[in-house]
Write a protein that holds these residues in place. Structure first.
Motif: not given
Length: 473
Positions: A342-347, A364-365
């Motif tokens: 899905t192009g997600e960086l999750i914190q 991103l992307g």
């Protein structure tokens, strides 16, 4: 052994010492040529915001030969060297980069000029096969008795069992297989440990034939990829326990144990649930005399128009998150999850590891989104957040976008143009923002796709510690 005695200030006695150390000024990134026409390479990138070359590639050094697919890599020595007198003069100096396709191991020297490493030697696949019985090296960590090198295949590329080879800290020669009693373990992927508790943990992906040409739909829907964790006696390599997450949860990959040496818990990411395409993160923890595991995070698939999807997932009408990497900050407070699909960086805030709390994310992307970098809003990004690395102080997060060549081609059939992104993290309350000044990409990597990042002086996934940061019992 004190810092003065061991001499290298980048070997840290406690997690707190690592957090307080000076920030990294360089990042090292491995890149591979999917066409196998050029040698793979190690790149050096300037990460000093006060430098005129900030965010630029400073150098590259090529390996000898082609077709390696450099993947995960790591240091010859890290803070675990302070647990035992396993090094006479421990020094974080050499980067060891295995070729996942070639089974060769390349050793880079970062001295005397850290901005321009040199290729010191190459260890051929035959040595790994003859001395340890393994092939397809994947992940390595510097440990108390040697460098631990996880491998997916048996000798000569045989389809398992995969396992762990031990390498000499100083000569890098392959010594032997680490396991003394394998038990039911057959599939391999990552290896980590709870150093002070003499416990190692391994995870499962698949054998060489299961990953070589991309995701095999028959194997995936048949639930034949890895779905278990294994616990071992670290000093002997004796199997202790297998924990099955359930065969719907396919591909149990990155292991991130707590950095606090008193802790006996950690997180592992699962790529996909075949019943609904969701992805998940699980917590292992000590429960009496054994370990237990529970799911603590679920990330659902996202609906998408079929014409925006590659053939491999078009029939589903949705994008799976595909958790392909996770990382835990050195203070054990923040967990980062890469949803490559899905192009997600999750914190997540994991101050209570049993109850993670989502605090921020960046897009991103992504397969359907192709979200651009803010520095180049007109250019859709290919790939998505994949390998994630965190600075020791937790304030900087680095992302690369390639998974594995054949898998890249399935999920991003238009190609994966390389990029390295830096995020700034709020370590007090949670939050993420993209550093617009830092964006090496495209031809800066000379036609190579980039996979993993290592930071000068160590990072959140490179070191294990033998002394706690505070005197709590």
């Amino acid at each position: 052994m004190t810092e003065t005695e061991h001499g290298d200030p980048t070997l840290y006695r406690t997690p707190e010492d690592a957090i307080a150390a000076p920030p990294e000024k360089l990042a090292y990134i491995v890149g591979f040529d999917r066409t196998e026409q050029r040698p793979d390479a190690l790149f050096t990138v300037d990460t000093d915001p006060e430098s005129p070359s900030y965010g630029r590639v400073l150098s590259l050094v090529e390996v000898s030969g082609t077709g390696d697919e450099l993947h995960h890599f790591g240091w010859n020595a890290c803070s675990s060297a302070l647990a035992h007198a396993c090094h006479e003069h421990p020094e974080r100096r050499y980067l060891l980069a295995p070729g996942l396709r070639s089974s060769r191991l390349h050793v880079f020297d970062t001295r005397p000029d850290p901005t321009r490493p040199t290729l010191l030697k190459t260890i051929e696949a035959k040595e790994l096969a003859d001395r340890a019985g393994y092939s397809r090296p994947h992940t390595l960590h510097c440990g108390p008795d040697g460098v631990f090198l996880s491998c997916l295949g048996g000798a000569g590329g045989a389809d398992g069992p995969g396992g762990v080879a031990l390498l000499d800290h100083d000569t890098f020669e392959v010594r032997r297989a680490w396991e003394s009693d394998r038990g039911p373990q057959h599939l391999a992927y990552d290896v980590w440990w709870h150093l002070n508790h003499d416990v190692a943990v391994t995870s499962e992906w698949g054998t060489p034939s299961m990953i070589e040409n991309g995701v095999d739909a028959e194997l995936l829907l048949g639930r034949r990829y890895g779905h278990a964790l294994h616990f071992w006696e670290l000093h002997s390599g004796r199997h202790l326990q297998r924990l099955d997450l359930g065969d719907r949860h396919q591909m149990v990959l990155e292991l991130r144990p707590a950095h606090d040496p008193r802790a006996t818990w950690g997180f592992v990411g699962v790529v996909v649930d075949v019943t609904d395409l969701s992805a998940s993160v699980w917590l292992w923890h000590r429960d009496g005399d054994e370990f237990a595991v529970r799911k603590v995070i679920t990330i659902p698939a996202e609906a998408a128009e079929p014409d925006r999807l590659p053939p491999v997932i078009r029939p589903f009408g949705a994008v799976p998150p595909l958790i392909t990497d996770i990382n835990l900050s050195v203070d054990d407070r923040w967990l980062y999850i890469s949803a490559w699909g899905t192009g997600e960086l999750i914190q997540y805030d994991v101050a209570d590891p049993f109850r993670p709390r989502r605090t921020a994310s960046v897009r991103l992307g992504g397969i359907a989104g192709r979200v651009p970098h803010p520095r180049a809003p007109e250019v859709p990004l290919t790939g998505g957040p994949q390998m994630v690395e965190i600075s020791r102080d937790g304030r900087r997060v680095y992302l690369t976008n390639s998974l594995y060549g054949s898998w890249d081609d399935q999920f991003y059939p238009d190609g994966v143009e390389p990029w390295l992104v830096k995020l700034d993290a709020d370590t007090a309350h949670g939050g993420l923002s993209v550093d617009e000044r830092f964006f090496p990409h495209g031809e800066e990597f000379r036609g190579r796709r980039v996979h993993q990042t290592r930071l000068q002086g160590g990072d959140a996934s490179s070191d294990s510690y033998c002394h706690p940061s505070d005197p709590r019992p």
